[in-house]
Scaffold this motif. Structure first.
Motif, PDB file in Angstrom:
ATOM      1  N   VAL A 176       0.864  -1.182   0.000  1.00 22.77           N
ATOM      2  CA  VAL A 176       0.000   0.000   0.000  1.00 22.77           C
ATOM      3  C   VAL A 176       0.903   1.236   0.000  1.00 22.77           C
ATOM      4  O   VAL A 176       1.650   1.463   0.955  1.00 22.77           O
ATOM      5  CB  VAL A 176      -0.916   0.030   1.235  1.00 22.77           C
ATOM      6  N   LEU A 177       0.850   2.009  -1.065  1.00 16.78           N
ATOM      7  CA  LEU A 177       1.643   3.234  -1.144  1.00 16.78           C
ATOM      8  C   LEU A 177       0.895   4.352  -0.437  1.00 16.78           C
ATOM      9  O   LEU A 177      -0.190   4.747  -0.850  1.00 16.78           O
ATOM     10  CB  LEU A 177       1.911   3.611  -2.594  1.00 16.78           C
ATOM     11  N   ASP A 178       1.486   4.883   0.622  1.00 21.65           N
ATOM     12  CA  ASP A 178       0.854   5.966   1.371  1.00 21.65           C
ATOM     13  C   ASP A 178       0.991   7.297   0.648  1.00 21.65           C
ATOM     14  O   ASP A 178       2.034   7.606   0.054  1.00 21.65           O
ATOM     15  CB  ASP A 178       1.491   6.089   2.759  1.00 21.65           C
ATOM     16  N   HIS A 179      -0.067   8.103   0.712  1.00 23.84           N
ATOM     17  CA  HIS A 179      -0.025   9.524   0.325  1.00 23.84           C
ATOM     18  C   HIS A 179       0.441   9.734  -1.110  1.00 23.84           C
ATOM     19  O   HIS A 179       1.212  10.654  -1.391  1.00 23.84           O
ATOM     20  CB  HIS A 179       0.871  10.319   1.273  1.00 23.84           C
ATOM     21  N   ILE A 180       0.003   8.877  -2.021  1.00 18.46           N
ATOM     22  CA  ILE A 180       0.355   8.898  -3.449  1.00 18.46           C
ATOM     23  C   ILE A 180       1.862   9.028  -3.690  1.00 18.46           C
ATOM     24  O   ILE A 180       2.290   9.462  -4.764  1.00 18.46           O
ATOM     25  CB  ILE A 180      -0.418   9.970  -4.245  1.00 18.46           C
ATOM     26  N   GLY A 181       2.655   8.623  -2.726  1.00 16.75           N
ATOM     27  CA  GLY A 181       4.100   8.692  -2.890  1.00 16.75           C
ATOM     28  C   GLY A 181       4.734   9.936  -2.320  1.00 16.75           C
ATOM     29  O   GLY A 181       5.943  10.147  -2.486  1.00 16.75           O
ATOM     30  N   CYS A 182       3.950  10.757  -1.636  1.00 24.91           N
ATOM     31  CA  CYS A 182       4.463  11.914  -0.884  1.00 24.91           C
ATOM     32  C   CYS A 182       5.403  12.780  -1.726  1.00 24.91           C
ATOM     33  O   CYS A 182       6.629  12.752  -1.569  1.00 24.91           O
ATOM     34  CB  CYS A 182       5.171  11.424   0.375  1.00 24.91           C
ATOM     35  N   ILE A 183       4.821  13.569  -2.592  1.00 23.58           N
ATOM     36  CA  ILE A 183       5.591  14.444  -3.479  1.00 23.58           C
ATOM     37  C   ILE A 183       6.107  15.639  -2.681  1.00 23.58           C
ATOM     38  O   ILE A 183       5.337  16.459  -2.183  1.00 23.58           O
ATOM     39  CB  ILE A 183       4.724  14.932  -4.654  1.00 23.58           C
ATOM     40  N   ILE A 184       7.416  15.761  -2.565  1.00 28.91           N
ATOM     41  CA  ILE A 184       8.012  16.838  -1.772  1.00 28.91           C
ATOM     42  C   ILE A 184       7.795  18.177  -2.484  1.00 28.91           C
ATOM     43  O   ILE A 184       8.011  18.302  -3.689  1.00 28.91           O
ATOM     44  CB  ILE A 184       9.517  16.595  -1.557  1.00 28.91           C
TER      45      ILE A 184
ATOM     46  N   GLY B 248      -2.279  17.465   2.256  1.00 37.22           N
ATOM     47  CA  GLY B 248      -2.268  18.605   3.158  1.00 37.22           C
ATOM     48  C   GLY B 248      -1.030  18.646   4.044  1.00 37.22           C
ATOM     49  O   GLY B 248      -0.936  19.491   4.933  1.00 37.22           O
ATOM     50  N   MET B 249      -0.087  17.751   3.804  1.00 35.77           N
ATOM     51  CA  MET B 249       1.125  17.730   4.622  1.00 35.77           C
ATOM     52  C   MET B 249       2.063  18.870   4.258  1.00 35.77           C
ATOM     53  O   MET B 249       2.212  19.223   3.082  1.00 35.77           O
ATOM     54  CB  MET B 249       1.855  16.392   4.465  1.00 35.77           C
ATOM     55  N   ILE B 250       2.710  19.424   5.269  1.00 33.70           N
ATOM     56  CA  ILE B 250       3.682  20.491   5.042  1.00 33.70           C
ATOM     57  C   ILE B 250       4.796  20.020   4.120  1.00 33.70           C
ATOM     58  O   ILE B 250       5.349  20.785   3.329  1.00 33.70           O
ATOM     59  CB  ILE B 250       4.249  20.988   6.397  1.00 33.70           C
ATOM     60  N   VAL B 251       5.121  18.726   4.178  1.00 33.17           N
ATOM     61  CA  VAL B 251       6.158  18.129   3.327  1.00 33.17           C
ATOM     62  C   VAL B 251       5.840  18.342   1.856  1.00 33.17           C
ATOM     63  O   VAL B 251       6.735  18.561   1.032  1.00 33.17           O
ATOM     64  CB  VAL B 251       6.281  16.625   3.628  1.00 33.17           C
ATOM     65  N   CYS B 252       4.564  18.274   1.525  1.00 30.77           N
ATOM     66  CA  CYS B 252       4.141  18.394   0.130  1.00 30.77           C
ATOM     67  C   CYS B 252       4.026  19.846  -0.334  1.00 30.77           C
ATOM     68  O   CYS B 252       3.643  20.099  -1.486  1.00 30.77           O
ATOM     69  CB  CYS B 252       2.804  17.685  -0.065  1.00 30.77           C
TER      70      CYS B 252
END
Length: 409
Positions: free
Chosen positions: A262-270, A307-311
């Protein structure tokens, strides 16, 4: 690639014994230095000089805490309130004096959308503070199972933490079996998966928010041996990584075709640091890598976490919170790409609360997902909002919905 990969050794295997005060989430100052040095991944020194179990924040960015008064400035009508939803990814914790536990979760789940069940994902909450270090995360599973039981006793219409995705140190290899068995015993029939983050990016040697993982864990022999034990237990593997690591996950998916990933957060695009202002470049890299990943039938994707600050999300800096139209317009290229590549049967929506709650409300976030799928068929909506999550995590949605109906009288 935006920069050259940095080679670093993989050198942690926390098979240590440590002694803390029992049944306590904070370790008193007399033992704080020892505790922090022995198990720093899951400990932090708080303002009183004590060690508290929680997120290991080492980077320069911080998750903004929810601001209820700010969020309350915009309250939308609920779109399609009868649609059953399984929230495929949320956390329970007490971070920085901002608890998100049963009361907070029930308040959000009961805010108009029909949330029939949720999947809890590990977040370093409530770890054991005594005993073998590799078993410390079992304390989180035990506490979350107790929260789930409490929700049932209250007659909640939402099955909170119907599935639990726990943490285990997969670099233990075959020895992780002991940890999996302990999680299963503590979960009360709810254990569905394991997450051991491999998130790292060479542009952030100290991490973005959380401490980075060692390089190339997904290809490490010990880590893969741990994954083999997950597969043998019939559990899923939640992959938490950043977008430049997607090819590493693809290689894993090809190498272990029977492992449910299961890939979380569509791969977490920085979207911060050197990636800020280069969204088009990051998107092109991401979609090329996701196209290859989609060829692996053992991979499904969680749609959310944007909605993550990382993104690069910065809605919290605006005078008013975003509307669901604002969110849908911002997320559309990513969500539609995932749907085109993976299809509804391999995608599931997630709130990622309370992390994303710093940017928008639970009601607004799910409204945005419904706007993004307004043109989908009834069958596709059922898959995206509940069926995929139920299948992947082995949830009996029919039984859960029966409970929800009874709770509503």
């Amino acid at each position: 690639m935006l920069s050259k990969e940095i080679d670093e050794p993989s050198d942690f295997s926390p098979a240590l014994e440590f002694r803390f005060l029992p049944n306590c989430s904070e370790i008193r100052s007399w033992n704080s230095t020892l505790a922090f040095s022995l198990y720093p991944k899951h400990s932090r020194i708080n303002e009183t000089g004590e060690v508290a179990v929680g997120l290991d924040v080492s980077g320069r960015y911080r998750y903004p805490p929810p601001a209820p008064a700010w969020l309350a400035q915009r309250v939308e009508d609920v779109i399609d309130p009868a649609l059953p939803i399984v929230d495929a990814h949320h956390h329970l914790w007490d971070e920085g004096g901002h608890p998100y536990l049963l009361d907070e979760m029930l308040e959000d789940a009961g805010d108009g959308h029909r949330i029939v069940a949720t999947v809890f994902v590990q977040a370093h909450y409530g770890y054991y503070t005594s005993g073998p270090a590799q078993l410390a995360p079992v304390g989180e599973t035990e506490k979350v199972a107790a929260i789930s039981d409490a929700a049932r006793r209250l007659g909640a219409s939402t099955e909170i933490a119907a599935g639990i995705v726990a943490h285990a140190d997969l670099t233990l290899g075959d020895r992780v079996e002991e940890v999996l068995e302990a999680h299963a015993a503590a979960a009360g029939g709810r254990l569905r998966g394991i997450r051991h983050s491999v998130s790292r990016d060479p542009n952030f040697p100290d991490g973005i928010v959380i401490r980075p993982a060692p390089a190339r864990l997904l290809s490490e022999q010990s880590y893969r041996a741990g994954l083999a034990r997950i597969e043998a237990f019939g559990l899923s593997y939640d992959a938490m990584l950043y977008h430049r690591q997607i090819p590493e996950l693809t290689a894993l998916a090809y190498a272990m075709p029977n492992l449910r990933i299961v890939l979380d957060h569509i791969g977490c695009i920085i979207g911060v640091g050197p990636y800020a202002g280069r969204e088009s470049e990051a998107y092109r890299m991401w979609i090329a890598d996701m196209t290859e990943l989609a060829r692996c039938p053992n991979v499904v994707v969680k749609l959310g976490g944007l909605g993550m600050i990382v993104c690069g999300a910065r809605w919290h800096e605006q005078p008013l919170p975003p509307t669901s139209v604002d969110l849908a317009d911002s997320w559309r290229p990513y969500i539609e790409a995932c749907l085109d590549l993976f299809g509804a049967e391999r995608c599931m929506f997630e709130s990622n609360f309370p992390v994303d709650k710093g940017m928008y409300s639970y009601r607004t976030g799910w409204n945005a997902f419904k706007r993004l799928t307004s043109g989908a068929s009834t069958d596709e909506k059922e898959a995206l909002f509940s069926r995929t999550a139920a299948r992947v995590y082995g949830l009996n949605i029919a039984a859960v919905e029966d409970v929800a109906v009874q709770a509503h009288g």
